[in-house]
Design a protein around this motif. Structure first.
Motif, PDB file in Angstrom:
ATOM      1  N   PRO A   1      -2.910  -6.339   8.366  1.00  0.00           N
ATOM      2  CA  PRO A   1      -3.896  -5.316   8.176  1.00  0.00           C
ATOM      3  C   PRO A   1      -4.437  -4.774   9.653  1.00  0.00           C
TER       4      PRO A   1
ATOM      5  N   THR B   1       2.599   1.719  -0.944  1.00  0.00           N
ATOM      6  CA  THR B   1       2.161   1.710   0.423  1.00  0.00           C
ATOM      7  C   THR B   1       1.706   3.162   0.735  1.00  0.00           C
TER       8      THR B   1
ATOM      9  N   SER C   1      -6.117   4.949   2.729  1.00  0.00           N
ATOM     10  CA  SER C   1      -6.826   4.367   4.009  1.00  0.00           C
ATOM     11  C   SER C   1      -6.884   5.467   5.023  1.00  0.00           C
TER      12      SER C   1
ATOM     13  N   HIS D   1      -7.722  -2.527   3.564  1.00  0.00           N
ATOM     14  CA  HIS D   1      -6.238  -3.250   3.676  1.00  0.00           C
ATOM     15  C   HIS D   1      -6.565  -4.725   3.325  1.00  0.00           C
TER      16      HIS D   1
ATOM     17  N   GLU E   1      -3.237  -1.110  10.485  1.00  0.00           N
ATOM     18  CA  GLU E   1      -4.403   0.047  10.456  1.00  0.00           C
ATOM     19  C   GLU E   1      -4.605   0.430  11.897  1.00  0.00           C
TER      20      GLU E   1
END
Length: 286
Positions: free
Chosen positions: A144, A208, A215, A232, A148
Motif C-alpha cells: 500500500p 484494482t 483512491s 488501500h 499509493e
C-alpha cells in the motif's frame, strides 16, 4: 486556436507518457531480481528483494514529478506538498477516509463479525504472528505504501499538470489496474493454466482499476497521501467482497447480509463528498 489545441494535446500525451514510463519502471523494479533468482512470488527471499525495490522507488518516483511539474509551481508549492506529504489536515486524512472505507465494506465486515473471524485481530498471539509475517508486511504495509506513493502521490500531480483534476482521476486508475497484470506471469509460473490465469488477472485488473478510481478521488479531494494509503490498507485487509458466499448462505442470514451490503454502499455514496470535503483537510479542490 488550433495551435493551442495542438499544444494541449502534446502536453496531455507527455503527461500520460511520463506516467506510463513510471508504471513500467515500478513493475520492472519488482522483476529485476528474476535475472538471477528464480524463486516464486511468495517465497520469503523474493518478498525481501521486492521490499528493496519498493524502497528504491520511493526515491525514483519523485524524480518523475520533479521533471514533469512546472518549475514555478515547484518553487511556489514545494515537491512534498504537491505529492500530498504535508502535516496540515493529517488527522482528518487518517480518520475520515478510514470511516468512509469501512462503511463501504459494511457487508463483508458484518459477515466477519457474525462468523467470529473479525475478533481475531484482537488476539495478541495472532497479531504477533501477523506482524512478523513477511506476507502480512507486504500486503498491509509495503505494497500500500509503495503503490499509493507511486500511482497516486506521484502520478496524480503529473497528470493534473496537463489535464483537469477530474480527468486525471479517470485516467490514473488505468495505470494502476494494468500494472497488476504482471501477476499473470506469477500465476503461469506457479502452474496455473493460461485461460484461468488470464481470467483471474483480468478480474484483478478491473477490481484494482475501480479501487484506483476511488483512491485517486481521495487523493485529489483531500490533497493528502495518507487518505488513499489508509483506504488501500483497509481494502487489502477486506479483499474482494464475497458476493457468491453471501448469496449461497443457508443459515438464514442471507437476507440480513444482503441488506447490510446494500446499506453500506448507499451510506458510502451519501457520505462520499461530505467526508472528503477539502475544507476538512485544509485543501482547495480544483
Amino acid at each position: 486556436m488550433t495551435m493551442n489545441k495542438d499544444n494541449m494535446f502534446i502536453q496531455c500525451v507527455s503527461g500520460i507518457g511520463a506516467c506510463f514510463i513510471l508504471a513500467v519502471t515500478y513493475v520492472s523494479s519488482l522483476y529485476v531480481w528474476t535475472v538471477r533468482y528464480r524463486e516464486p512470488r511468495d517465497h520469503p527471499a523474493t518478498i525481501r528483494r521486492r521490499f528493496i525495490s519498493a524502497f528504491c522507488m520511493l526515491f525514483v518516483s519523485p524524480l518523475f514529478v520533479w521533471i514533469s511539474i512546472n518549475q514555478d509551481v515547484l518553487n511556489k508549492v514545494g515537491l512534498l506538498q504537491i505529492m500530498g506529504l504535508r502535516l496540515s489536515g493529517s488527522f482528518s486524512a487518517l480518520i475520515f477516509p478510514a470511516i468512509l472505507t469501512v462503511i463501504l465494506f459494511a457487508g463483508p465486515l458484518a459477515v466477519l463479525v457474525y462468523d467470529g473471524m473479525f475478533f481475531l485481530i484482537f488476539n495478541k498471539r495472532y497479531l504477533t504472528l501477523c506482524l512478523r509475517s513477511l506476507h502480512w508486511q507486504r500486503n498491509y504495509a509495503v505494497a500500500p505504501l509503495s503503490e499509493e506513493f507511486t500511482f497516486r502521490a506521484c502520478m496524480m500531480p503529473i497528470l493534473s499538470q496537463f489535464m483537469s483534476t477530474k480527468i486525471a482521476i479517470l485516467v490514473c486508475p488505468w495505470f494502476f489496474g494494468v500494472a497488476h497484470l504482471h501477476h499473470l506471469m506469477d500465476k503461469i509460473s506457479n502452474g496455473c493454466n493460461m485461460a484461468e490465469a488470464v481470467t483471474v488477472s483480468c478480474i484483478q485488473c478491473g477490481y484494482t482499476s475501480l479501487f484506483g478510481l476511488y483512491s485517486a478521488f481521495l487523493f485529489a479531494r483531500t490533497g493528502h497521501f495518507l487518505a488513499p494509503f489508509i483506504a488501500h490498507v483497509i481494502c487489502n485487509f477486506m479483499g474482494f467482497p464475497d458476493f457468491v458466499g453471501v448469496l449461497s448462505r443457508k443459515d438464514g442470514m442471507k437476507g440480513v447480509f444482503i441488506c447490510v451490503y446494500i446499506a453500506g454502499f448507499v451510506f458510502w455514496c451519501m457520505l462520499l463528498f461530505p467526508l472528503t470535503n477539502p475544507a476538512l483537510y485544509d485543501w482547495q479542490w480544483d
